[in-house]
Design a protein around this motif. Sequence first.
Motif, PDB file in Angstrom:
ATOM      1  N   UNK A  85      -1.200   8.562  13.435  1.00 30.21           N
ATOM      2  CA  UNK A  85      -2.692   8.188  12.831  1.00 30.21           C
ATOM      3  C   UNK A  85      -2.605   7.001  12.368  1.00 30.21           C
ATOM      4  N   UNK A  86      -3.672   6.245  11.860  1.00 30.03           N
ATOM      5  CA  UNK A  86      -4.049   4.982  11.243  1.00 30.03           C
ATOM      6  C   UNK A  86      -2.969   4.769   9.917  1.00 30.03           C
ATOM      7  N   UNK A  87      -3.042   5.902   9.212  1.00 26.94           N
ATOM      8  CA  UNK A  87      -2.051   6.044   7.819  1.00 26.94           C
ATOM      9  C   UNK A  87      -0.799   5.818   8.409  1.00 26.94           C
ATOM     10  N   UNK A  88      -0.555   6.577   9.156  1.00 24.47           N
ATOM     11  CA  UNK A  88       1.194   6.748   9.880  1.00 24.47           C
ATOM     12  C   UNK A  88       1.521   5.311  10.457  1.00 24.47           C
ATOM     13  N   UNK A  89       0.781   4.619  10.833  1.00 30.87           N
ATOM     14  CA  UNK A  89       0.698   3.203  11.574  1.00 30.87           C
ATOM     15  C   UNK A  89       0.903   2.204  10.624  1.00 30.87           C
ATOM     16  N   UNK A  90       0.153   2.317   9.631  1.00 32.02           N
ATOM     17  CA  UNK A  90       0.121   1.395   8.466  1.00 32.02           C
ATOM     18  C   UNK A  90       1.306   1.573   7.457  1.00 32.02           C
ATOM     19  N   UNK A  91       1.666   2.893   7.382  1.00 31.77           N
ATOM     20  CA  UNK A  91       2.903   3.024   6.739  1.00 31.77           C
ATOM     21  C   UNK A  91       4.348   2.654   7.449  1.00 31.77           C
ATOM     22  N   UNK A  92       4.448   2.732   8.682  1.00 31.88           N
ATOM     23  CA  UNK A  92       5.690   2.202   9.564  1.00 31.88           C
ATOM     24  C   UNK A  92       5.391   0.763   9.550  1.00 31.88           C
ATOM     25  N   UNK A  93       4.415  -0.163   9.438  1.00 33.79           N
ATOM     26  CA  UNK A  93       4.165  -1.646   9.487  1.00 33.79           C
ATOM     27  C   UNK A  93       4.958  -1.929   8.145  1.00 33.79           C
ATOM     28  N   UNK A  94       4.484  -1.199   6.978  1.00 26.13           N
ATOM     29  CA  UNK A  94       5.058  -1.676   5.704  1.00 26.13           C
ATOM     30  C   UNK A  94       6.661  -1.312   5.500  1.00 26.13           C
ATOM     31  N   UNK A 259      11.458  -4.634   2.416  1.00 23.38           N
ATOM     32  CA  UNK A 259      11.173  -5.296   1.110  1.00 23.38           C
ATOM     33  C   UNK A 259      10.654  -4.046   0.121  1.00 23.38           C
ATOM     34  N   UNK A 260      11.156  -4.333  -1.014  1.00 23.68           N
ATOM     35  CA  UNK A 260      11.087  -3.423  -2.197  1.00 23.68           C
ATOM     36  C   UNK A 260       9.588  -3.305  -2.582  1.00 23.68           C
ATOM     37  N   UNK A 261       9.127  -4.370  -2.578  1.00 20.58           N
ATOM     38  CA  UNK A 261       7.702  -4.466  -2.952  1.00 20.58           C
ATOM     39  C   UNK A 261       6.740  -3.638  -2.223  1.00 20.58           C
ATOM     40  N   UNK A 262       7.250  -3.426  -0.707  1.00 18.81           N
ATOM     41  CA  UNK A 262       6.218  -2.522   0.017  1.00 18.81           C
ATOM     42  C   UNK A 262       6.293  -1.051  -0.606  1.00 18.81           C
ATOM     43  N   UNK A 263       7.191  -0.335  -1.159  1.00 20.68           N
ATOM     44  CA  UNK A 263       7.348   0.742  -1.896  1.00 20.68           C
ATOM     45  C   UNK A 263       6.223   0.735  -2.957  1.00 20.68           C
ATOM     46  N   UNK A 264       6.090  -0.332  -3.625  1.00 20.18           N
ATOM     47  CA  UNK A 264       4.979  -0.225  -4.837  1.00 20.18           C
ATOM     48  C   UNK A 264       3.499  -0.130  -4.108  1.00 20.18           C
ATOM     49  N   UNK A 265       3.523  -1.149  -2.799  1.00 19.85           N
ATOM     50  CA  UNK A 265       2.168  -1.030  -2.389  1.00 19.85           C
ATOM     51  C   UNK A 265       1.857   0.084  -1.935  1.00 19.85           C
ATOM     52  N   UNK A 266       2.770   0.795  -1.141  1.00 22.33           N
ATOM     53  CA  UNK A 266       2.690   2.156  -0.471  1.00 22.33           C
ATOM     54  C   UNK A 266       2.121   3.423  -1.587  1.00 22.33           C
ATOM     55  N   UNK A 267       2.971   3.413  -2.587  1.00 31.58           N
ATOM     56  CA  UNK A 267       2.797   4.442  -3.678  1.00 31.58           C
ATOM     57  C   UNK A 267       1.221   4.174  -4.369  1.00 31.58           C
ATOM     58  N   UNK A 268       1.076   2.751  -4.546  1.00 28.42           N
ATOM     59  CA  UNK A 268      -0.364   2.443  -5.278  1.00 28.42           C
ATOM     60  C   UNK A 268      -1.635   2.995  -4.273  1.00 28.42           C
ATOM     61  N   UNK A 269      -1.484   2.781  -2.884  1.00 26.35           N
ATOM     62  CA  UNK A 269      -2.606   3.120  -2.050  1.00 26.35           C
ATOM     63  C   UNK A 269      -2.387   4.380  -1.200  1.00 26.35           C
ATOM     64  N   UNK A 270      -1.304   5.219  -1.594  1.00 28.90           N
ATOM     65  CA  UNK A 270      -0.714   6.337  -1.067  1.00 28.90           C
ATOM     66  C   UNK A 270      -0.876   6.220   0.601  1.00 28.90           C
TER      67      UNK A 270
END
Length: 299
Positions: A85-94, A259-270
């Motif tokens: 899905x688009x969510x899964x693709x974006x998560x993999x990009x991060x 990158x550690x910052x991507x974890x914060x982004x992933x959590x912030x936007x779920x």
Amino acid sequence: MEFITILLPIFLVFGIGFAAQKILQFDTSAFSKLALYILVPFLVFQTFYEETITFSYVYISIYMLGLCVTIIAIVTILSKVRGYSEKERCGLVLSCAFTNNGNYGTPLVLFLFGTTGMDTAIVLMVLQQLLMSTLGVYYAAKGGEGGSGVKAALRSVRRMPMVYGALIGYLFQTFDLSIGGLEGGVDLIAGAAIPLIMLTLGMQLANIKVTGLEYRKVSTALIIKLIAAPAIAAVIVWGMPVDPLMKQIMIIMAATPTAANTTMYAIQFQTEPQTVTSSTLFTTLISILTIPVVIYLVT
């Protein structure tokens, strides 16, 4: 054996941060903000203030954008093949497209090459932060509930003190402005940046809880981030008219973990937070095996 002696001090500092967080339960966001908004901008200012910016930095920018876009394209193709899905693709990009140039790459370069390579490492760190605060936030928001990637990225760009530090340092250097007696204070603050960001990474890793691990996605992130990324970087920099040391640093930095910052982004936007946090943890741990190989091949 030489590689182990280089990596051991780095992982010692990560380990101390990890243990301290497990025992003392610090507010890691406070440490992150101190590093991001105070110490690192001073470190970046110091670099751009003291060093003349040459045309080689244009090639570094081309390399950074080319590496990131290539990995995003690979992830997009894989996602279509696997029916993500688009969510899964974006998560993999991060998980795959953004390297840990700050907490990991810059200290690694310092231990490997001393202050000689720090100018290149810091420029790479600034450019990586710029990419994460634009493309990273875009994909995090795009995969989230609202999907407002462009608006979120634009808001993020305005909150990048590291970039402001680079701009001010560049202006001071260009117009030959002196900071006079303040230089000693700037050096002290800048000198505290590397140890703190390393400790902070250890603390952030201690906060990661791995549940419901999606092995296929995380293994994909491991392969792309730790193996494919440095190989792609080597191809990009192969014909660039920059000195060999700069090429080595660019390839080694590409081999650093998620990158550690991507974890914060992933959590912030779920946006697939479990995949992204797991990728950050496991790429960091396994990099102790892959980084020495990359260093051996390029140096």
